[in-house]
Scaffold this active site. Structure first.
Site, PDB file in Angstrom:
ATOM      1  CG  ASP A 167      26.244  -1.548  66.496  1.00 21.76           C
ATOM      2  OD1 ASP A 167      26.666  -0.394  67.080  1.00 21.76           O
ATOM      3  OD2 ASP A 167      27.243  -2.124  65.725  1.00 21.76           O
ATOM      4  CG  ASP A 225      31.979   3.121  65.114  1.00 22.06           C
ATOM      5  OD1 ASP A 225      31.442   3.332  66.329  1.00 22.06           O
ATOM      6  OD2 ASP A 225      31.962   2.089  64.516  1.00 22.06           O
TER       7      ASP A 225
HETATM    8  C1  GLA Z   1      29.949  -0.217  64.903  1.00 17.06           C
HETATM    9  C2  GLA Z   1      28.854   0.828  64.426  1.00 17.06           C
HETATM   10  C3  GLA Z   1      28.001   0.259  63.281  1.00 17.06           C
HETATM   11  C4  GLA Z   1      29.033  -0.053  62.010  1.00 17.06           C
HETATM   12  C5  GLA Z   1      30.233  -0.911  62.532  1.00 17.06           C
HETATM   13  C6  GLA Z   1      31.264  -1.034  61.440  1.00 17.06           C
HETATM   14  O1  GLA Z   1      29.579  -1.276  65.355  1.00 17.06           O
HETATM   15  O2  GLA Z   1      28.086   0.928  65.681  1.00 17.06           O
HETATM   16  O3  GLA Z   1      27.054   1.211  63.167  1.00 17.06           O
HETATM   17  O4  GLA Z   1      29.513   1.296  61.569  1.00 17.06           O
HETATM   18  O5  GLA Z   1      30.857  -0.488  63.616  1.00 17.06           O
HETATM   19  O6  GLA Z   1      32.434  -1.916  61.843  1.00 17.06           O
END
Ligand code: GLA
Length: 424
Positions: free
Chosen positions: A230, A168
Site C-alpha cells: 500500500d 483485494d
Molecule cells: C488493502 C488495499 C488497499 C485498500 C484496503 C482496504 O490494504 O491494498 O488499497 O483497498 O485493503 O481495506
C-alpha cells in the site's frame, strides 16, 4: 502507415486480440482478461487513500459532482471506485451482498445510477476470501468477502451497473496456485455476466520478490495487477517488504517489472497520493515536485491513474496537475507500451515509445538536492521537436538535452519529429 486488421483468438484463460499489419505479423498484442474493459489504463478516483472506512452515499455523490465540476471527468477520469467498507455485515436471505444500510441507504444500484447519469463509471471493492481486508483486520464488522460466492456476486455487481471491480487478496502469504484459482474464479464469473467490468486485482500486498503474488504474470487473469504494497503520502520510507511504501520506494520496485505489463494488462503501482492530506496518518503528504514525480512516473509506466484526494477541497494546483493534458496523453497512449529506465542512467532517465512515433522521456531526480540530468537524444532516434510537458512549452530540439531537476522532482518531455507537424 500500414493498414491493420483485427484478429480475435481464444486462448487458454483469455481472449487474445492482435492488431495485424498487412504482412500478417502481429504488431502489438492486447491481452484482455475481460474483453473491452480496459484498452488503456483506467483513470478515476477511489475512496481509500483519504477516507479509509469513513465513507457513505453523500460523500461518493459529492465526489462525483466534484469530478464533473473540477473538469476531471472531461479530462478522462471516469471511474468512481467505492473501496472497502461499503458492504453490510450480512448477506441477504438469498445470499446476495448488500450495501451497509446506514452508510448507503439508497443501495448500490442507486449509486451506480447517480454516477452513470453524470457520465461517470461505477467501481466497487471485494476480496477473494471470507472477509474483506478491513474485516480481516477487525476494523469493519462482518465476514462478507466473495470467496465461494463469485457467481452470485458478479451477477449482483453487473445488476447494479458496476463497471470496475477491485479484488483485494489482502494477505502477505498464500500459495500462488490458490491465488490463481481464486482470482480466475471471479474473472470467469465477471465474464459470464456479459458486462465489461474492469478487473483490478491485488495479489501482492508486499513488494516484488517478497510475496507469492509477484511471481508470474496475471496477464490472462485481470485488467491490471498491483505490484506493490500500500502506498502512503510520503516520499521514501525504506521499510520491509510487507510495510507501507512511499512513492520513491514504489518507483524502485516497479522499475523492475514494467516490461511484464502493457497492452491491455496494466501495472498497478497503487493509487495516487497527489493532493492527499497525510496528516491524519502522520505522513508528510507530497510536495508539488513529488506530485509531479508520481504523475510523471505513473504515466511512464502506463499505470492507471486513480486519484485518492478529497475532491471537494482540491486546490487549483492539484487540479491542474491531475488534468495536465500532455501527461495524460502519455499515460493513455494507444500503443500501450510501458516505459522503462534507460540503461546507463541509474534510473534517472526513463523512456517510453508512443504510438505516433514520438518518445516520452522522464528526467527523474530521486536525490535530496537539485541535480543536472542530460541525455543525447540521438540515442533514441531522429527528433526535431521537444515538448516540455509540465511547463507547457514546445521548441526545436538541437543537440543535447540538459535540465536542472529539483530534488524529488521529475521533468517530462515528449520528442517528436518536427514542431510544425506535431499536434500534441
Ligand atoms: C488493502 C488495499 C488497499 C485498500 C484496503 C482496504 O490494504 O491494498 O488499497 O483497498 O485493503 O481495506
Amino acid at each position: 502507415m500500414k493498414r491493420t486488421g483485427r484478429l480475435c483468438l481464444a486462448v487458454a484463460g483469455g481472449l487474445f486480440l492482435a492488431a495485424l499489419p498487412a504482412s500478417g505479423l502481429p504488431a502489438v498484442e492486447f491481452s484482455q482478461a475481460i474483453p473491452g474493459a480496459a484498452a488503456t489504463p483506467p483513470l478515476g478516483w477511489n475512496s481509500w487513500n483519504t477516507f479509509r472506512c469513513g465513507i457513505n452515499e453523500s460523500l461518493i455523490e459529492h465526489t462525483a459532482d466534484a469530478m464533473v465540476s473540477s473538469g476531471m471527468r472531461d479530462a478522462g477520469y471516469r471511474y468512481v471506485v467505492v473501496d472497502d467498507c461499503w458492504v453490510a455485515s450480512q448477506r441477504t436471505s438469498t445470499g446476495e451482498l448488500q450495501a451497509d444500510p446506514v452508510r448507503f441507504p439508497s443501495g448500490m444500484r442507486a449509486l451506480g445510477d447517480y454516477l452513470h447519469a453524470r457520465g461517470l463509471l461505477f467501481g466497487i471493492y471485494s476480496s477473494p476470501s471470507e472477509a474483506t481486508c478491513a474485516q480481516t483486520y477487525g476494523t469493519y464488522p462482518g465476514r462478507t468477502g466473495s470467496r465461494g460466492h463469485e457467481q452470485i456476486d458478479a451477477s449482483t455487481f453487473a445488476d447494479w451497473g458496476v463497471d470496475y471491480l477491485k479484488y483485494d487478496w489482502c494477505a502477505p502469504g498464500a500459495a500462488v496456485g490458490e491465488q490463481r484459482q481464486a482470482f480466475n474464479a471471479m474473472r470467469d464469473a465477471l465474464r459470464s455476466t456479459g458486462r465489461p467490468i474492469v478487473y483490478s486485482i491485488n495479489a501482492n500486498s508486499g513488494i516484488v520478490g517478497a510475496v507469492p503474488g509477484s511471481s508470474g504474470s496475471w496477464r490472462w487473469t485481470s485488467s491490471m495487477s498491483r505490484a506493490t504494497n500500500d502506498v502512503v503520502p510520503a516520499w521514501r520510507l525504506g521499510r520491509g517488504p510487507y510495510d507501507y511504501q512511499g512513492i520513491a520506494d514504489i518507483i524502485d520496485s516497479a522499475a523492475l517489472l514494467t516490461t511484464q505489463f502493457g497492452q491491455g494488462f496494466w501495472l498497478d503501482p497503487d493509487m495516487l497520493e497527489v493532493g492527499v492530506d497525510g496528516e491524519p496518518l502522520n505522513y508528510p503528504g507530497l510536495s508539488t515536485a513529488e506530485s509531479r514525480t508520481q504523475l510523471s512516473m505513473w504515466a511512464m509506466m502506463a499505470a492507471p491513474l486513480i486519484a485518492g484526494n478529497d475532491l471537494s477541497t482540491m486546490s487549483a494546483e492539484t487540479g491542474r496537475l491531475l488534468t495536465n493534458r500532455g501527461m495524460l496523453a502519455i499515460d493513455q497512449d494507444p500503443a500501450g507500451r510501458t516505459g522503462e529506465p534507460l540503461p546507463g542512467t541509474e534510473g534517472s532517465v526513463w523512456t517510453r515509445y508512443l504510438a505516433d512515433g514520438s518518445v516520452a522521456i522522464a528526467f527523474y531526480n530521486a536525490d535530496v538536492s537539485d541535480r543536472v540530468i542530460d541525455l543525447d537524444p540521438s540515442r533514441l532516434g531522429q527528433f526535431g521537436c521537444i515538448e516540455n510537458v509540465w511547463a507547457g512549452t514546445k521548441s526545436d530540439l538541437s543537440g543535447h538535452m540538459r535540465a536542472n531537476v529539483a530534488a524529488h522532482d521529475t521533468q517530462l518531455f515528449r520528442l517528436t519529429a518536427d514542431c510544425q507537424l506535431s499536434s500534441s
